[in-house]
Design an enzyme around this catalytic site. Structure first.
Site, PDB file in Angstrom:
ATOM      1  N   TYR A  72      -2.352   0.996 -13.688  1.00 15.30           N
ATOM      2  CA  TYR A  72      -1.605  -0.268 -13.727  1.00 15.30           C
ATOM      3  C   TYR A  72      -0.123   0.071 -13.585  1.00 15.30           C
ATOM      4  O   TYR A  72       0.230   1.166 -13.149  1.00 15.30           O
ATOM      5  CB  TYR A  72      -1.967  -0.941 -15.068  1.00 15.30           C
ATOM      6  N   ARG A 132       4.945 -10.556  -2.850  1.00 21.15           N
ATOM      7  CA  ARG A 132       5.875 -10.159  -3.913  1.00 21.15           C
ATOM      8  C   ARG A 132       5.133  -9.277  -4.908  1.00 21.15           C
ATOM      9  O   ARG A 132       4.720  -9.697  -5.972  1.00 21.15           O
ATOM     10  CB  ARG A 132       6.427 -11.420  -4.597  1.00 21.15           C
ATOM     11  N   LYS A 148      -5.732  -5.102 -11.633  1.00 20.43           N
ATOM     12  CA  LYS A 148      -5.884  -6.215 -12.589  1.00 20.43           C
ATOM     13  C   LYS A 148      -7.350  -6.369 -12.979  1.00 20.43           C
ATOM     14  O   LYS A 148      -7.672  -6.601 -14.145  1.00 20.43           O
ATOM     15  CB  LYS A 148      -5.377  -7.524 -11.967  1.00 20.43           C
ATOM     16  N   GLU A 178      -2.025 -13.848  -7.906  1.00 29.56           N
ATOM     17  CA  GLU A 178      -1.218 -12.715  -8.368  1.00 29.56           C
ATOM     18  C   GLU A 178      -0.216 -12.299  -7.300  1.00 29.56           C
ATOM     19  O   GLU A 178      -0.580 -12.090  -6.137  1.00 29.56           O
ATOM     20  CB  GLU A 178      -2.165 -11.542  -8.667  1.00 29.56           C
ATOM     21  N   ASP A 179       1.010 -12.194  -7.700  1.00 32.21           N
ATOM     22  CA  ASP A 179       2.063 -11.612  -6.864  1.00 32.21           C
ATOM     23  C   ASP A 179       2.238 -12.302  -5.506  1.00 32.21           C
ATOM     24  O   ASP A 179       2.439 -11.646  -4.484  1.00 32.21           O
ATOM     25  CB  ASP A 179       1.860 -10.089  -6.727  1.00 32.21           C
ATOM     26  N   ASP A 189      -0.979 -15.708 -12.789  1.00 33.51           N
ATOM     27  CA  ASP A 189      -0.690 -14.718 -13.824  1.00 33.51           C
ATOM     28  C   ASP A 189       0.816 -14.521 -14.015  1.00 33.51           C
ATOM     29  O   ASP A 189       1.284 -14.329 -15.136  1.00 33.51           O
ATOM     30  CB  ASP A 189      -1.342 -13.406 -13.377  1.00 33.51           C
ATOM     31  N   ASP A 190       1.546 -14.571 -12.926  1.00 34.59           N
ATOM     32  CA  ASP A 190       2.993 -14.304 -13.007  1.00 34.59           C
ATOM     33  C   ASP A 190       3.752 -15.475 -13.620  1.00 34.59           C
ATOM     34  O   ASP A 190       4.760 -15.284 -14.287  1.00 34.59           O
ATOM     35  CB  ASP A 190       3.536 -13.993 -11.607  1.00 34.59           C
ATOM     36  N   ASN A 196       8.912  -5.401 -13.200  1.00 32.53           N
ATOM     37  CA  ASN A 196       8.073  -4.223 -12.975  1.00 32.53           C
ATOM     38  C   ASN A 196       8.229  -3.715 -11.550  1.00 32.53           C
ATOM     39  O   ASN A 196       8.595  -4.486 -10.678  1.00 32.53           O
ATOM     40  CB  ASN A 196       6.599  -4.610 -13.205  1.00 32.53           C
TER      41      ASN A 196
END
Ligand code: OAA
Ligand code: MG
Length: 651
Positions: free
Chosen positions: A194, A247, A265, A342-343, A365-366, A507
């Protein structure tokens, strides 16, 4: 009639994803472990499934393999046809047939089947029964010893990316050992599979690419996504993590190479949340990339074209592909499959969530997972700092998904706690983006998700001036830009507050707004600090400070488990608040005494069970749960549902 038993998420409960779209009629009893494989170009290909039967010694079928083939009627209910296995015997030259084969999962192929391989842990009896004699050296070792050996070998790698590759190889070789390793050594291996290492892995994904993992859906597959989903070997999918790679963490557009994120994930869904691996589907939507370096990289694995994205002329192409994907997912896996976005870049993330939040079981999630984990950390931090949420002032650097998502959840919680209107609660929160403080005078040029944060205030350009002007008690970094909490900024926070709360959430580590060491040193050891990626403990003036890891990994595995086990059909904000409260409640006095505002990750399965129980309870309360009746003890039930990576014994 025996229906297929596919190792199911809710083992032994008989209430969940255990139902298979296939039903196989067996006139004779099947072998202990039989693979039914349909080859060929029709949609049943790759449908290898392990059949288990408690009463039958494997030997019986081995000696009479022909009889067992004849006695199996693979009648996939997906097609609705009643098929005779011997139909091809009557086939003529111009009739196309499906070459069905029935084989015991054994021998060489068993050792290469990651779902059933045990390596040196196959015992003597299994080696006899499954044709493994000679294929393994004589020694038989336990799974525990295998874990010890793997840890020794992983620790020998100096380079994190090598550790990552070793872990991915293990996942492809022996799934149960991979998860046992990860669960038993979660604090050591989380940074490998991760953040931060997964970030580097995505950047170099093309160069380190060995075997494909997950499902790649590119613009080439437009119009065929339903079929593409059928190519995936598993049918009982419960969780999908999907990215379009635009992203990836704070690293920007990594195109198709973002696949590392859904894979990472979902590994955590299993290791931390106990969702069985076969129910997890990682997906990358490839609509091109605007990353020039990747477009010019000969090892790039994605489409070599500029990104079709949610803007202007490409809007339709992108939206159509996403819509086809979302529809195909529902059609293939039903209403209760959880889709985690996600992202995605901001401009798509908010729109996708708004568009599909009312028709699918989705969450971002973000935006939402990060919000829930940060709120939990703040609630815990207030036990140290004092006051209620409403007594504090919050300043964010970064007004994208994470920033506005966290801000909104804090406002929602303040509003719930105080009965204050949401608009009032929002005024306690200010955000700075790349153009400075978000204020009313900028409203016309702001993206829609920033508008609620445009307060009456004079414009301020620099973060340090915003700190001095707004006088926040809490500073949160969600900018995706590293080292933006400068010495000046941290010192300003420390001058204003006895115990400044500083969260550097971006991150991976390279993008963190400041390091743990900087936060503690520049605040003379007074900061309450947490970061998105892990930092080692810091020694300052003889005291050891342990930074918290405010990462959504605390939340999404338990949230997902709670949604699945209650059969929830929609995600509601109150579930995120429930998850947040459940996490905060897991911080013990002993943790506080050590300065921790999050419980240690080593207890994550227990934490996830509590989060899952709270989320499920909320789903029942809101009338969004379909699994009836409601289990009495939801925590026990969550624990009971969790995947156990210990080897199974083969008869
Ligand atoms: O993946 C992580 O570590 C947290 C996260 O969602 C992100 O930074 O986008
Ligand atoms: Mg993310």
């Amino acid at each position: 009639m025996i229906s297929l038993h596919r190792s199911c998420f809710l083992n032994n409960t008989g209430i969940s994803g255990s139902s298979s779209p296939f039903s196989y009629k067996l006139k004779k009893l099947p072998p202990a472990s039989v693979k039914v494989t349909a080859l060929g170009p029709n949609r049943d290909r790759n449908s290898s499934v392990l059949i288990e039967n408690n009463n039958n010694p494997l030997k019986e079928i081995k000696e009479d393999a022909t009889a067992s083939v004849a006695d199996v009627d693979p009648n996939p209910t997906v097609t609705g046809e009643d098929r005779d296995l011997y139909y091809d015997a009557a086939a003529t030259d111009d009739q196309l047939v499906t070459p069905w084969s029935l084989s015991v999962a054994s021998g060489y192929s068993l050792l290469r089947d990651p779902h059933h391989n045990k390596g040196l842990a196959f015992n003597e009896k299994e080696r006899d029964s499954y044709y493994l004699r000679g294929l393994l050296p004589p020694t038989v070792i336990s799974q525990e010893l295998q874990v010890k050996k793997m840890m020794c070998s992983i620790r020998q790698y100096q380079v994190p990316l090598q550790k990552y590759m070793a872990m991915m190889d293990l996942q492809e070789l022996n799934e149960r050992l991979f998860y046992k390793l990860l669960i038993d050594n979660v604090e050591e291996l989380l940074p490998v599979v991760y953040t931060p290492t997964v970030g580097e892995a995505c950047q170099k994904y093309g160069s380190i690419f060995r075997r494909p993992q997950g499902l790649f859906i590119s613009l080439k597959e437009k119009g065929k996504i339903h079929e593409v989903l059928r190519n995936w070997p598993q049918r009982d999918i419960q969780v999908i993590v999907v990215t379009d790679g635009e992203r990836i963490l704070g690293l920007g557009d990594l195109g198709c190479q973002g696949m590392g994120i859904p894979i990472g994930k979902l590994s955590l869904y299993t290791a931390l949340g106990g969702v069985r691996p076969s129910a997890c589907l990682p997906v990358t939507i490839d609509v091109g990339t605007n990353n020039e370096q990747l477009l010019n990289d000969e090892f790039y694995i994605g489409l070599r074209r500029r990104r079709a994205t949610g803007q202007a002329r490409n809007l339709i192409e992108y939206a159509e592909l996403m819509h086809e994907f979302m529809s195909a997912v529902k059609q293939n896996y039903g209403e209760k499959v959880l889709i985690q976005f996600e992202d995605f870049a901001n401009h798509n993330a908010f729109d996708l969530l708004a568009k599909y939040g009312t028709t699918h079981l989705v969450f971002n999630d973000d935006i939402q997972g990060t919000a829930s984990v940060v709120l939990a950390g703040l609630v815990a931090a207030l036990k140290v700092v004092g006051g209620t949420l409403a007594d504090h002032r919050f300043l964010f650097l970064g007004a994208g998904e994470a920033g506005t998502g966290i801000a909104e959840l804090i406002a929602l919680e303040i509003s719930k706690q105080t009965n204050m209107p949401l608009e009032e609660a929002r005024k306690k929160i200010s955000l700075v983006d790349s153009k400075g403080l978000i204020v009313k005078s900028r409203i016309d040029s702001l993206q829609h998700f920033k508008k609620p944060w445009a307060h009456d205030h004079e414009p301020i350009k620099k973060l340090v001036d915003a700190v001095n002007g707004i006088k926040p008690t809490v500073l949160i970094g969600t900018s995706g830009v590293g080292r933006t909490f400068t010495k000046e900024v941290v010192e300003a926070m420390a001058a204003l507050n006895e115990k400044p709360i500083i969260f550097s959430l971006s991150n991976p580590t390279s993008q963190s707004e400041c390091t743990a060491e900087e936060a503690y040193t520049w605040s003379q050891g007074r900061a309450i600090f947490a970061s998105g990626s892990p930092f080692d403990p810091v020694e300052y003036k003889g005291r050891v400070f342990v930074p918290g890891q405010a990462n959504n990994a605390y939340i999404f595995p338990g949230l997902g488990l709670g949604l699945i086990m209650s059969g929830a059909i929609r995600v509601h904000d109150d579930m995120l608040l429930a998850a947040s409260e459940a996490l905060a409640a897991q911080v013990t006095q002993e943790n506080f005494d050590k300065g921790l505002i999050y419980p240690p990750f080593r207890n994550i399965r227990k934490i996830s069970a509590h989060i899952a129980a709270s989320v499920a309870a909320k789903a029942y309360e809101l009338g969004l749960a379909t699994r009836q009746p409601q289990p009495k003890d939801l925590v026990k039930y969550a624990e009971h549902c969790m995947y156990n990576p210990a080897y199974q014994s083969y008869r």
